[in-house]
Design an enzyme around this catalytic site. Structure first.
Site, mmCIF file in Angstrom:
data_model
loop_
_atom_site.group_PDB
_atom_site.id
_atom_site.type_symbol
_atom_site.label_atom_id
_atom_site.label_comp_id
_atom_site.label_asym_id
_atom_site.label_seq_id
_atom_site.Cartn_x
_atom_site.Cartn_y
_atom_site.Cartn_z
ATOM 1 N N MET A 204 -7.042 -38.376 -13.202
ATOM 2 C CA MET A 204 -5.933 -38.399 -12.243
ATOM 3 C C MET A 204 -5.279 -37.028 -12.126
ATOM 4 O O MET A 204 -4.886 -36.608 -11.035
ATOM 5 C CB MET A 204 -4.896 -39.459 -12.627
ATOM 6 C CG MET A 204 -5.427 -40.888 -12.546
ATOM 7 S SD MET A 204 -6.234 -41.297 -10.975
ATOM 8 C CE MET A 204 -4.909 -41.044 -9.814
ATOM 9 N N GLU A 205 -5.182 -36.311 -13.235
ATOM 10 C CA GLU A 205 -4.614 -34.962 -13.204
ATOM 11 C C GLU A 205 -5.496 -34.030 -12.380
ATOM 12 O O GLU A 205 -4.990 -33.206 -11.603
ATOM 13 C CB GLU A 205 -4.432 -34.439 -14.635
ATOM 14 C CG GLU A 205 -3.307 -35.100 -15.400
ATOM 15 C CD GLU A 205 -3.584 -36.523 -15.873
ATOM 16 O OE1 GLU A 205 -2.636 -37.183 -16.331
ATOM 17 O OE2 GLU A 205 -4.749 -36.996 -15.793
ATOM 18 N N ASP B 164 -0.234 -27.210 4.615
ATOM 19 C CA ASP B 164 1.155 -26.870 4.939
ATOM 20 C C ASP B 164 1.298 -25.416 5.373
ATOM 21 O O ASP B 164 1.977 -25.120 6.357
ATOM 22 C CB ASP B 164 2.056 -27.145 3.736
ATOM 23 C CG ASP B 164 3.499 -26.778 4.010
ATOM 24 O OD1 ASP B 164 4.053 -27.248 5.036
ATOM 25 O OD2 ASP B 164 4.086 -26.017 3.221
ATOM 26 N N LEU C 287 2.003 -45.840 -13.977
ATOM 27 C CA LEU C 287 1.189 -46.284 -15.111
ATOM 28 C C LEU C 287 0.289 -45.198 -15.695
ATOM 29 O O LEU C 287 -0.512 -45.466 -16.590
ATOM 30 C CB LEU C 287 0.365 -47.529 -14.756
ATOM 31 C CG LEU C 287 1.145 -48.682 -14.112
ATOM 32 C CD1 LEU C 287 0.207 -49.827 -13.776
ATOM 33 C CD2 LEU C 287 2.280 -49.140 -15.006
ATOM 34 N N CYS C 288 0.391 -43.965 -15.208
ATOM 35 C CA CYS C 288 -0.356 -42.851 -15.791
ATOM 36 C C CYS C 288 0.371 -42.381 -17.051
ATOM 37 O O CYS C 288 1.587 -42.265 -17.058
ATOM 38 C CB CYS C 288 -0.426 -41.684 -14.807
ATOM 39 S SG CYS C 288 -2.038 -41.394 -14.151
ATOM 40 N N HIS C 289 -0.399 -42.082 -18.084
ATOM 41 C CA HIS C 289 0.191 -41.576 -19.317
ATOM 42 C C HIS C 289 0.503 -40.087 -19.174
ATOM 43 O O HIS C 289 -0.320 -39.341 -18.625
ATOM 44 C CB HIS C 289 -0.789 -41.752 -20.485
ATOM 45 C CG HIS C 289 -1.044 -43.171 -20.837
ATOM 46 N ND1 HIS C 289 -1.969 -43.933 -20.176
ATOM 47 C CD2 HIS C 289 -0.488 -43.965 -21.778
ATOM 48 C CE1 HIS C 289 -1.979 -45.148 -20.704
ATOM 49 N NE2 HIS C 289 -1.087 -45.197 -21.669
#
Length: 164
Positions: free
Chosen positions: A111-112, A126, A73-75
């Protein structure tokens, strides 16, 4: 009200078509706590896998660009810039990652920014896990954001940056 739910409680992508196009910026943070010896190796660039910090920066930038592919649902957004700063904090035995993401668009870039900081932290984990399996990724959060109808936000855990 949860904006990603319709009136029947079903998930949907929010329609941002009527929102104003504005300058948007968000900063996010992630800390990677590790053994002091591991931090020393990282800062000195002496880990066997190569330049961990440069690789983490690139991974964070790539992650920000792929956010809409990974978060439902992220654009998809036309990002203007993504910057990743990685600071060593020897007294706390951690690396602090701060991502800054900018765009001109109809929705925010929080969000980005979170993706950028998180994936940079995962990349550090890692590449350093061969020497320190007890590392902890912590304090992942949005530090601040500007632009948009709801106004600016400054997280209480971060000092206000007045340098700009």
């Amino acid at each position: 009200m949860l904006t990603h739910l319709d009136d029947q409680g079903r998930a949907h992508m929010v329609d941002v078509g009527d929102k104003a196009v504005t300058q948007r910026q968000a900063q996010a943070q992630a800390d990677v706590r590790m053994q002091p010896a591991t931090l020393d190796l990282l800062v000195a660039g002496e880990l066997p896998k190569g330049d961990v910090l440069a690789t983490a920066r690139i991974a964070g930038i790539m992650a920000a660009k792929r956010t809409a592919d990974l978060i439902p649902l992220c654009h998809p957004l036309p990002l203007s810039s993504v910057a990743i700063e990685i600071e060593a904090h020897p007294a706390q035995s951690l690396l602090r990652i701060i991502s800054t993401v900018r765009c001109t668009g109809r929705t925010g870039v929080e969000m980005e920014a979170l993706m950028a900081a998180s994936v940079a932290a995962l990349t550090i984990y890692d590449m350093a896990k061969a020497v320190d399996r007890a590392m902890v990724i912590e304090q992942v959060f949005v530090r601040n954001k500007t632009g948009g109808a709801r106004g600016d936000f400054q997280h209480p855990l971060t000092p206000l940056d007045t340098s700009e």
